[in-house]
Write a protein that holds these residues in place. Structure first.
Motif, PDB file in Angstrom:
ATOM      1  N   PRO A  68       0.789  -1.031  -0.053  1.00 57.62           N
ATOM      2  CA  PRO A  68       0.352  -0.248  -0.162  1.00 57.62           C
ATOM      3  C   PRO A  68       0.810   1.550  -0.094  1.00 57.62           C
ATOM      4  N   VAL A  69       0.550   1.870  -0.768  1.00 51.28           N
ATOM      5  CA  VAL A  69       0.959   3.654  -0.585  1.00 51.28           C
ATOM      6  C   VAL A  69       1.311   4.302   0.820  1.00 51.28           C
ATOM      7  N   ASN A  70       0.617   3.582   1.634  1.00 55.53           N
ATOM      8  CA  ASN A  70       1.014   4.168   3.232  1.00 55.53           C
ATOM      9  C   ASN A  70       2.402   3.174   3.733  1.00 55.53           C
ATOM     10  N   LEU A  71       2.129   2.211   3.463  1.00 52.86           N
ATOM     11  CA  LEU A  71       3.054   1.976   4.226  1.00 52.86           C
ATOM     12  C   LEU A  71       4.890   2.784   4.369  1.00 52.86           C
ATOM     13  N   ASP A  72       5.031   2.252   5.557  1.00 52.22           N
ATOM     14  CA  ASP A  72       6.009   3.286   5.690  1.00 52.22           C
ATOM     15  C   ASP A  72       7.770   2.516   4.678  1.00 52.22           C
ATOM     16  N   PRO A  73       7.879   3.873   4.199  1.00 53.35           N
ATOM     17  CA  PRO A  73       8.766   3.208   3.370  1.00 53.35           C
ATOM     18  C   PRO A  73      10.243   2.318   4.308  1.00 53.35           C
ATOM     19  N   ARG A  74      10.497   2.690   5.206  1.00 47.98           N
ATOM     20  CA  ARG A  74      11.972   1.911   5.480  1.00 47.98           C
ATOM     21  C   ARG A  74      10.867   0.610   5.254  1.00 47.98           C
ATOM     22  N   MET A  75      10.009  -0.325   5.502  1.00 48.18           N
ATOM     23  CA  MET A  75       9.569  -1.657   5.829  1.00 48.18           C
ATOM     24  C   MET A  75       9.528  -1.983   4.230  1.00 48.18           C
ATOM     25  N   ALA A  76       8.657  -0.857   3.539  1.00 53.65           N
ATOM     26  CA  ALA A  76       8.866  -1.060   1.937  1.00 53.65           C
ATOM     27  C   ALA A  76       9.352  -1.479   1.180  1.00 53.65           C
ATOM     28  N   THR A  77      10.466  -1.219   1.274  1.00 57.74           N
ATOM     29  CA  THR A  77      11.650  -1.767   1.744  1.00 57.74           C
ATOM     30  C   THR A  77      12.452  -3.391   0.845  1.00 57.74           C
TER      31      THR A  77
END
Length: 56
Positions: free
Chosen positions: A16-25
């Motif tokens: 999702p677009v609102n996933l924390d960027p650190r987790m998204a990586t």
């Protein structure tokens, strides 16, 4: 890690677009389970980040 689940690939959604960027990586997608999101970790990315952090 609480549990290891085998889930069908066709129920995996993109991050999702609102996933924390650190987790998204480190995530390769999400599954919806009982009204909650379960983040699917990409083990290769997690290990890559870990080895990069150790080298620094």
């Amino acid at each position: 890690i609480g549990e290891v689940l085998k889930l069908p690939d066709d129920s995996r959604e993109t991050n999702p677009v609102n996933l924390d960027p650190r987790m998204a990586t480190m995530a390769s997608g999400v599954h919806r389970l009982n009204g909650q999101l379960m983040v699917v970790l990409d083990v290769d990315k997690v290990l890559e980040l870990s080895s990069t952090a150790q080298a620094a």
